[in-house]
Design a protein around this motif. Sequence first.
Motif, PDB file in Angstrom:
ATOM      1  N   TRP A 113      43.615  25.726  59.082  1.00 21.60           N
ATOM      2  CA  TRP A 113      44.589  26.171  58.088  1.00 21.60           C
ATOM      3  C   TRP A 113      45.734  26.936  58.731  1.00 21.60           C
ATOM      4  N   ARG A 117      49.619  25.667  58.359  1.00 25.42           N
ATOM      5  CA  ARG A 117      50.651  26.535  57.787  1.00 25.42           C
ATOM      6  C   ARG A 117      51.870  26.651  58.692  1.00 25.42           C
ATOM      7  N   THR A 125      51.699  29.460  52.027  1.00 24.88           N
ATOM      8  CA  THR A 125      50.464  30.152  51.677  1.00 24.88           C
ATOM      9  C   THR A 125      50.115  29.912  50.217  1.00 24.88           C
ATOM     10  N   VAL A 126      51.152  29.888  49.365  1.00 22.79           N
ATOM     11  CA  VAL A 126      50.967  29.640  47.936  1.00 22.79           C
ATOM     12  C   VAL A 126      51.960  28.581  47.481  1.00 22.79           C
ATOM     13  N   LYS A 133      49.604  28.023  40.255  1.00 27.54           N
ATOM     14  CA  LYS A 133      49.669  28.486  41.639  1.00 27.54           C
ATOM     15  C   LYS A 133      48.449  27.977  42.405  1.00 27.54           C
ATOM     16  N   LEU A 134      48.696  27.434  43.603  1.00 27.13           N
ATOM     17  CA  LEU A 134      47.622  26.939  44.462  1.00 27.13           C
ATOM     18  C   LEU A 134      47.614  27.730  45.760  1.00 27.13           C
ATOM     19  N   GLU A 135      46.409  28.078  46.220  1.00 27.89           N
ATOM     20  CA  GLU A 135      46.229  28.721  47.521  1.00 27.89           C
ATOM     21  C   GLU A 135      45.424  27.756  48.382  1.00 27.89           C
ATOM     22  N   ARG A 138      42.375  28.785  50.632  1.00 30.28           N
ATOM     23  CA  ARG A 138      41.162  29.188  49.921  1.00 30.28           C
ATOM     24  C   ARG A 138      40.674  28.122  48.949  1.00 30.28           C
ATOM     25  N   THR A 140      41.843  27.349  46.086  1.00 30.10           N
ATOM     26  CA  THR A 140      41.787  27.927  44.751  1.00 30.10           C
ATOM     27  C   THR A 140      43.094  27.648  44.018  1.00 30.10           C
ATOM     28  N   ARG A 147      41.913  31.560  36.853  1.00 26.95           N
ATOM     29  CA  ARG A 147      41.435  30.686  37.912  1.00 26.95           C
ATOM     30  C   ARG A 147      40.853  29.404  37.315  1.00 26.95           C
ATOM     31  N   HIS A 159      46.434  19.347  44.776  1.00 24.14           N
ATOM     32  CA  HIS A 159      47.229  19.776  45.929  1.00 24.14           C
ATOM     33  C   HIS A 159      48.194  18.680  46.365  1.00 24.14           C
TER      34      HIS A 159
END
Length: 224
Positions: A113, A117, A125-126, A133-135, A138, A140, A147, A159
């Motif tokens: 990761w 990035r 990152t987000v 919002k996607l992380e 993680r 998530t 969530r 994603h």
Amino acid sequence: MKVLLVEDEKKIAEFTAKGLREHGFVVDVATNGDDGLGMALIGEYDLLILDVMLPGRDGWSVLTELRGRGTQVPALFLTARDSVGDRVKGLELGADDYLPKPFSFAELLARIWTILRRGPVRQPTVLAIGDLKLEPARMTAFRGGTRLDLTPKEFSLLHLLARRRGEILSRHYIAQQIWDMNFDGDSNVVDVHIRRLRIKVDDPFETRLIKTVRGVGYALDDGA
């Protein structure tokens, strides 16, 4: 995210590929350098994981050839050769990181990761689309601060749509990227997963983000 793993040790290849798939990656495996080079040249990969000591071409040679042809896909060497000289050589040839064996899968995932990035196309990152919002690091996702309970495949699908925001992605392209399969016109695997994703991402909220373009495919956009 699509990864090419070039590793001739069967147990390591199976363990690594299984772990990555469980975290939502699509993984192709090559067991020798020549096959790995060929696959890297024709495939669209987000990351290469290369052993150094391989049948046929070694990992050094594979990466040297790829960089010589202008391929800038991020690469991580995963090998038992862990001397300082070997690490320096790998980085000088154009690798983004170098992880010696034996290794912890958690560390491998963290390094992957980190590479993604900062790669040629930097992964944020987000990712934010409206109130979604996607992380990615993680795996998530949140909508309106809540969530979302997504499976690894559902997160990978979301994603992909988020990274290509506003673009209409065909069922064939989605099937290839998420399931590493050639799309059969009679298959409904993409439609089924889109429906499941909509139940979690769209149905509880006022604004629908996942769009259907009849006869073409799907897109993710907040319409802003």
